[in-house]
Design a protein around this motif. Structure first.
Motif, PDB file in Angstrom:
ATOM      1  N   VAL A 115       7.996  -0.744  10.032  1.00 50.52           N
ATOM      2  CA  VAL A 115       8.494  -1.397   8.826  1.00 50.52           C
ATOM      3  C   VAL A 115       8.426  -0.487   7.601  1.00 50.52           C
ATOM      4  O   VAL A 115       9.402  -0.365   6.856  1.00 50.52           O
ATOM      5  CB  VAL A 115       7.772  -2.742   8.568  1.00 50.52           C
ATOM      6  N   VAL A 116       7.309   0.156   7.365  1.00 48.41           N
ATOM      7  CA  VAL A 116       7.197   1.006   6.170  1.00 48.41           C
ATOM      8  C   VAL A 116       8.213   2.142   6.241  1.00 48.41           C
ATOM      9  O   VAL A 116       8.921   2.415   5.256  1.00 48.41           O
ATOM     10  CB  VAL A 116       5.754   1.532   5.984  1.00 48.41           C
ATOM     11  N   GLU A 117       8.324   2.807   7.378  1.00 50.95           N
ATOM     12  CA  GLU A 117       9.305   3.889   7.532  1.00 50.95           C
ATOM     13  C   GLU A 117      10.721   3.371   7.306  1.00 50.95           C
ATOM     14  O   GLU A 117      11.533   4.018   6.638  1.00 50.95           O
ATOM     15  CB  GLU A 117       9.239   4.491   8.940  1.00 50.95           C
ATOM     16  N   GLN A 118      11.034   2.208   7.913  1.00 51.65           N
ATOM     17  CA  GLN A 118      12.377   1.650   7.773  1.00 51.65           C
ATOM     18  C   GLN A 118      12.685   1.299   6.317  1.00 51.65           C
ATOM     19  O   GLN A 118      13.762   1.626   5.817  1.00 51.65           O
ATOM     20  CB  GLN A 118      12.527   0.399   8.640  1.00 51.65           C
ATOM     21  N   VAL A 123      18.653  -5.683   7.370  1.00 52.31           N
ATOM     22  CA  VAL A 123      18.251  -4.766   8.434  1.00 52.31           C
ATOM     23  C   VAL A 123      17.298  -5.465   9.405  1.00 52.31           C
ATOM     24  O   VAL A 123      16.513  -6.324   9.009  1.00 52.31           O
ATOM     25  CB  VAL A 123      17.585  -3.484   7.891  1.00 52.31           C
ATOM     26  N   ASP A 124      17.403  -5.104  10.672  1.00 55.47           N
ATOM     27  CA  ASP A 124      16.462  -5.563  11.691  1.00 55.47           C
ATOM     28  C   ASP A 124      15.242  -4.664  11.628  1.00 55.47           C
ATOM     29  O   ASP A 124      15.362  -3.436  11.636  1.00 55.47           O
ATOM     30  CB  ASP A 124      17.090  -5.484  13.079  1.00 55.47           C
ATOM     31  N   LEU A 125      14.069  -5.281  11.581  1.00 52.25           N
ATOM     32  CA  LEU A 125      12.827  -4.524  11.469  1.00 52.25           C
ATOM     33  C   LEU A 125      12.003  -4.614  12.749  1.00 52.25           C
ATOM     34  O   LEU A 125      12.058  -5.619  13.451  1.00 52.25           O
ATOM     35  CB  LEU A 125      11.989  -5.072  10.306  1.00 52.25           C
ATOM     36  N   VAL A 126      11.256  -3.569  13.022  1.00 49.73           N
ATOM     37  CA  VAL A 126      10.287  -3.536  14.111  1.00 49.73           C
ATOM     38  C   VAL A 126       8.934  -3.283  13.444  1.00 49.73           C
ATOM     39  O   VAL A 126       8.763  -2.275  12.746  1.00 49.73           O
ATOM     40  CB  VAL A 126      10.621  -2.422  15.129  1.00 49.73           C
ATOM     41  N   GLU A 141       0.826  -1.216   0.000  1.00 50.65           N
ATOM     42  CA  GLU A 141       0.000   0.000   0.000  1.00 50.65           C
ATOM     43  C   GLU A 141       0.857   1.261   0.000  1.00 50.65           C
ATOM     44  O   GLU A 141       0.440   2.304  -0.487  1.00 50.65           O
ATOM     45  CB  GLU A 141      -0.946  -0.002   1.203  1.00 50.65           C
ATOM     46  N   ALA A 142       2.071   1.152   0.551  1.00 52.20           N
ATOM     47  CA  ALA A 142       2.991   2.294   0.581  1.00 52.20           C
ATOM     48  C   ALA A 142       3.750   2.449  -0.738  1.00 52.20           C
ATOM     49  O   ALA A 142       4.581   3.342  -0.872  1.00 52.20           O
ATOM     50  CB  ALA A 142       3.979   2.127   1.737  1.00 52.20           C
ATOM     51  N   GLY A 143       3.468   1.556  -1.696  1.00 50.91           N
ATOM     52  CA  GLY A 143       4.099   1.666  -3.001  1.00 50.91           C
ATOM     53  C   GLY A 143       5.430   0.949  -3.122  1.00 50.91           C
ATOM     54  O   GLY A 143       6.150   1.130  -4.113  1.00 50.91           O
ATOM     55  N   LEU A 144       5.776   0.137  -2.139  1.00 50.40           N
ATOM     56  CA  LEU A 144       7.014  -0.638  -2.194  1.00 50.40           C
ATOM     57  C   LEU A 144       6.691  -2.073  -2.577  1.00 50.40           C
ATOM     58  O   LEU A 144       5.626  -2.591  -2.240  1.00 50.40           O
ATOM     59  CB  LEU A 144       7.714  -0.622  -0.829  1.00 50.40           C
ATOM     60  N   GLN A 145       7.594  -2.709  -3.278  1.00 52.32           N
ATOM     61  CA  GLN A 145       7.400  -4.093  -3.666  1.00 52.32           C
ATOM     62  C   GLN A 145       8.280  -4.980  -2.800  1.00 52.32           C
ATOM     63  O   GLN A 145       9.476  -4.712  -2.665  1.00 52.32           O
ATOM     64  CB  GLN A 145       7.741  -4.293  -5.143  1.00 52.32           C
ATOM     65  N   ALA A 146       7.690  -6.008  -2.226  1.00 52.02           N
ATOM     66  CA  ALA A 146       8.440  -6.921  -1.365  1.00 52.02           C
ATOM     67  C   ALA A 146       7.825  -8.308  -1.434  1.00 52.02           C
ATOM     68  O   ALA A 146       6.640  -8.462  -1.722  1.00 52.02           O
ATOM     69  CB  ALA A 146       8.429  -6.425   0.077  1.00 52.02           C
TER      70      ALA A 146
END
Length: 183
Positions: free
Chosen positions: A86-89, A79-82, A25-30
């Motif tokens: 996640v979207v900000e990181q 990277v370690d995610l919280v 939804e944030a426009g990133l592909q994963a």
């Protein structure tokens, strides 16, 4: 600019589905997986620029994954995610143009929570602890200027919540350095 190829790895399928939805939804592909024993059969580290490790992964799992990724693709950024960040990181890591301001995050819990890190330059920093109860709970535990070099911030253990806890260091540039607190 070619979009970064992102892989998220975690433990909980429900959290992974929610995070992948938010990321898309944030426009990133994963892509994502919670099937850690067979991830290496599903994915090739050479196919990714950025690999995010979820907070539910224990330290031995994180180390094994990091070594496996770096063995197959030394250039991959891990990277370690919280989850709440996640979207900000991911935005920061996919768009960054400058060298990171923060590095070498280490957290020890001898008596209090001891957070050490290196700042490439003096900067304003906010440190937060996160835990789940059952929703994410954030507690800002430090806000202020830190000098260039090695920094150590001590926070009372009473600031920790139940279950797994995480620390996130945030700068005004949008950089977030995060890690799990192993108490």
């Amino acid at each position: 600019m070619t979009p970064k190829r992102i892989l998220l790895l975690g433990k909980r399928p429900d959290v992974m589905q929610r995070l992948l939805r938010q990321v898309h939804e944030a426009g990133l592909q994963a892509q994502g997986s919670t099937d850690l024993p067979t991830f290496h059969q599903q994915f090739n580290a050479l196919d990714f620029d950025l690999i995010g490790l979820g907070g539910g992964l224990e330290q031995p799992e994180r180390q094994a994954l990091l070594l496996a990724f770096r063995r197959h693709n030394p250039a991959v950024e891990v990277v370690d995610l919280v989850a709440p960040l996640v979207v900000e990181q991911l935005r920061y890591h996919t768009q960054k143009v400058a060298a990171p301001l923060l590095s070498d995050l280490r957290v020890r819990v001898p008596d209090d929570v001891e957070i050490s890190f290196i700042a490439a330059d003096a900067c304003r920093l906010e440190a937060s602890f996160y835990h789940y109860n059952p929703q994410p709970v954030e507690q800002v535990v430090f806000a202020g200027e830190v000098p260039q070099g090695v920094n150590v911030v001590e926070i009372s253990k009473t600031s920790l919540g139940p279950g797994p806890n995480f620390v996130a260091l945030k700068t005004k540039t949008g950089e977030i350095l995060a890690g799990r607190i192993e108490a």
